[in-house]
Motif scaffolding. Structure first.
Motif, short mmCIF file in Angstrom:
data_model
loop_
_atom_site.label_atom_id
_atom_site.label_comp_id
_atom_site.label_asym_id
_atom_site.label_seq_id
_atom_site.Cartn_x
_atom_site.Cartn_y
_atom_site.Cartn_z
N TYR A 67 40.54 29.44 30.79
CA TYR A 67 40.15 29.33 32.19
C TYR A 67 40.80 30.44 33.03
O TYR A 67 40.18 30.95 33.99
N THR A 68 42.01 30.82 32.67
CA THR A 68 42.68 31.92 33.38
C THR A 68 41.96 33.24 33.13
O THR A 68 41.74 34.03 34.06
N LYS A 69 41.57 33.50 31.88
CA LYS A 69 40.83 34.72 31.55
C LYS A 69 39.51 34.77 32.33
O LYS A 69 39.14 35.81 32.89
N ILE A 70 38.82 33.64 32.35
CA ILE A 70 37.53 33.58 33.05
C ILE A 70 37.72 33.82 34.54
O ILE A 70 36.94 34.56 35.16
N SER A 71 38.73 33.21 35.13
CA SER A 71 38.96 33.38 36.57
C SER A 71 39.33 34.82 36.90
O SER A 71 38.91 35.35 37.93
N LEU A 72 40.08 35.48 36.02
CA LEU A 72 40.44 36.88 36.26
C LEU A 72 39.22 37.79 36.18
O LEU A 72 39.04 38.68 37.01
N PHE A 73 38.37 37.54 35.18
CA PHE A 73 37.15 38.35 35.05
C PHE A 73 36.22 38.10 36.24
O PHE A 73 35.64 39.05 36.79
#
Length: 240
Positions: A67-73
């Motif tokens: 979820y952190t990766k997705i939010s950063l992208f």
């Protein structure tokens, strides 16, 4: 005339300032994006439709990391105009005053180019790559795909495709800076095409020539468009 030449220390200070100006809205957008990261995850699973029924996770923190990766992208996509604005401002000392009026066009087309590349990666490159890779297993092997590995795979394709589609904008900018022109680009065409296929082989997560060509062909078309953009820019403006 371009602004006075900056020293190395001044360039580094300007770069640090522009990075901070980009990181602050990115952080805010990333926090905001966390609230709909689950919906984005469902959207990112579409290229695997019919190929992967369920994604697995193998550690308690894996879902939170994803979820952190997705939010950063997602934050990067939302902040594209801001990122390109500060990139332009960092490069503006090398531009002439009359060229600085193109800032809006640069921000608009750079953002459109990245989004177009990401859409191409999402609709074309990712599904074909997944189909090829999953097909290698045959019917004897049962896939158990890690959530983290899948998201990293998809986001890498979207990011690489988005950056690759920036070719016309980059060439236009180099042309404005006086570094390249359409004649130079035509002379180096064969070397660039060879480089595009090498780059495509590196970017695409598969080793088959089909997926490599799938990314290389649009990049070649974009390079040809870049040549025409440079040729158009080189035309003298008629005097009133």
């Amino acid at each position: 005339m371009p602004e006075k030449e900056l020293s190395l220390v001044e360039h580094l200070e300007e770069l640090r300032k522009r990075l901070i100006y980009c990181l602050i809205p990115l952080a805010i957008a990333a926090v905001f994006s966390l609230s709909f990261a689950k919906s984005v995850l469902a959207f990112l699973r579409f290229p695997a439709s019919g190929l992967i029924q369920k994604l697995a996770f193998f550690s308690p923190q894996e879902v939170a990391v994803v979820y952190t990766k997705i939010s950063l992208f997602t934050a990067v996509v939302l902040c594209l105009p801001i990122i390109f604005y500060h990139l332009w401002k960092f490069l503006s000392p090398a531009l002439e005053e009359k060229q600085k009026v193109y800032i809006s066009a640069f921000i608009f087309w750079a953002s459109i180019a990245f989004l177009s590349g990401a859409v191409f990666g999402y609709l074309c490159l990712a599904p074909f790559s997944l189909k090829f890779l999953m097909g290698l297993a045959g019917s004897d092997l049962e896939p158990v795909i890690s959530l983290s590995k899948y998201i990293s795979f998809i986001l890498a394709i979207l990011l690489c495709s988005g950056v690759a589609f920036e070719t016309p904008v980059l060439v236009w900018l180099l042309n404005r800076l006086g570094i390249v022109n359409h004649k130079f680009l035509r002379q180096k065409r064969r070397y660039v095409i060879a480089g595009i296929f090498i780059l495509s082989a590196v970017i695409t997560p598969t080793t088959d020539p089909f997926n490599m060509t799938l990314l290389a062909l649009p990049m070649i078309v974009l390079y040809e468009i870049s040549i025409w953009i440079c040729r158009w820019n080189s035309k003298p403006t008629p005097k009133p």
